[in-house]
Design an enzyme around this catalytic site. Sequence first.
Site, PDB file in Angstrom:
ATOM      1  N   LYS A  33      13.101  42.879 -36.630  1.00  0.00           N
ATOM      2  CA  LYS A  33      14.541  42.602 -36.777  1.00  0.00           C
ATOM      3  C   LYS A  33      15.212  42.545 -35.400  1.00  0.00           C
ATOM      4  CE  LYS A  33      15.617  47.501 -37.495  1.00  0.00           C
ATOM      5  NZ  LYS A  33      15.655  48.570 -38.506  1.00  0.00           N
ATOM      6  N   TYR A 250      32.772  47.255  -7.178  1.00  0.00           N
ATOM      7  CA  TYR A 250      34.046  47.592  -7.834  1.00  0.00           C
ATOM      8  C   TYR A 250      34.361  49.077  -7.698  1.00  0.00           C
ATOM      9  CZ  TYR A 250      34.268  42.989  -9.981  1.00  0.00           C
ATOM     10  OH  TYR A 250      34.349  41.631 -10.187  1.00  0.00           O
TER      11      TYR A 250
HETATM   12  C1  LIG Z   1      14.490  49.504 -38.404  1.00  0.00           C
HETATM   13  C2  LIG Z   1      13.820  49.993 -39.615  1.00  0.00           C
HETATM   14  C3  LIG Z   1      12.491  50.491 -39.562  1.00  0.00           C
HETATM   15  C4  LIG Z   1      11.740  50.696 -38.273  1.00  0.00           C
HETATM   16  O1  LIG Z   1      12.098  51.935 -37.697  1.00  0.00           O
HETATM   17  P1  LIG Z   1      11.395  52.439 -36.348  1.00  0.00           P
HETATM   18  O2  LIG Z   1      11.998  53.764 -36.131  1.00  0.00           O
HETATM   19  O3  LIG Z   1      11.802  51.472 -35.281  1.00  0.00           O
HETATM   20  O4  LIG Z   1       9.939  52.444 -36.586  1.00  0.00           O
HETATM   21  C5  LIG Z   1      11.875  50.806 -40.749  1.00  0.00           C
HETATM   22  N1  LIG Z   1      12.521  50.693 -41.935  1.00  0.00           N
HETATM   23  C6  LIG Z   1      13.802  50.251 -42.016  1.00  0.00           C
HETATM   24  C7  LIG Z   1      14.439  50.162 -43.340  1.00  0.00           C
HETATM   25  C8  LIG Z   1      14.501  49.913 -40.864  1.00  0.00           C
HETATM   26  O5  LIG Z   1      15.766  49.498 -40.949  1.00  0.00           O
END
Ligand SMILES: *Cc1c(COP(=O)(O)O)cnc(C)c1O
Length: 341
Positions: A33, A250
């Site tokens: 994702k 800055y």
């Molecule tokens: C992002 C996510 C994961 C992965 O989690 P990690 O801690 O990065 O392994 C797994 N399940 C869901 C539903 C998620 O949203």
Amino acid sequence: MAEIKLHLQNLYSNLSILAKKAGGKEKIIAVLKDNAYGHGLDIFARKTADFGIIHAITRDAKEALEIAPFFADIIVLSEHKENFFTHPNIIFAINEFSALKSVPRGAKIALKIDSGMHRNGLNPEEFDAALSAIKQSGVILHSVFTHYRAADEIGSCFFWQRENWRAVKERIIELAKKYGINKPFFHSCNSAALLRCGEFDEDFARVGIAMYGYCDLPEAFGHFDLKPVLELFAKRISTRELKKGWRVGYGGVYEADKNMVSSLYDVGYSDGILRYNGQGELKTTNGSLILGRVSMDSMSINSSEEKISIFNDARVWAKHFDTISYDVLVKLNAKIPRFFV
Ligand SMILES: *Cc1c(COP(=O)(O)O)cnc(C)c1O
């Protein structure tokens, strides 16, 4: 422009550790994702598929369609119900009971269960009606899953939630029988839960951060030899001498305490790195000091190298900003060129 090197050996080493723990490559769902946690969706998907990973997760349908050719199936975590469609290897997560009505006949779904995190998912009182509706509407129930709220923390919370989840699975299996639905797959573990659980005994584990090389589990859970995959580089734009007492950038926050070299490098907060405001020390991979505030497109560093590694371990920045490695990685602008080495 800045560039991102992705270390293939590290990725494959992480995946080997995770596949071993899960009991096979086919048990891993690669969580891709949000542009593969900032690593670059397309190239990262290709390499994980080359390794032999056959399942993936994306945030939305657009990401899923982009990588659909590489995987046997892809679960879309948080697409809006208006956008559900039927596709041979795309599976839509159902995050609330009412979303079931929007699933077209023949489409595949993964039912999200609330086992204690209370962020989304169906409650046990809704299971019977949900499985009945799935049967009647000709929707394909691929899997049933949940997410732990404290997989990376010491304490009883994880065990309490696992018990809830165990009861959920039993109930779902009973109801699937009652309605003549094929037994779905079950998955609950993210990276931390997979690594800390004793014997892994589910169909899949959804692995994100550990594949990218990080796991912030307390030492008590053991040591896992994960290696960060991503390294951010910047290129030199110009170099100058700073005289003792000169202030840089800055607000003139950094004051040179001796004559020193300073170069401007082509990465700034528009590239998605967090905006260092010059307070406290922040150093590059080789220990060069970042001088004063980070600008929009650039930053000054006590170095004259043509190309400099800004970080190869996101935890350095995460620690400085009191946040998590996920936050540092996922913000990296998708425009930055990425390539595997
Ligand atoms: C992002 C996510 C994961 C992965 O989690 P990690 O801690 O990065 O392994 C797994 N399940 C869901 C539903 C998620 O949203």
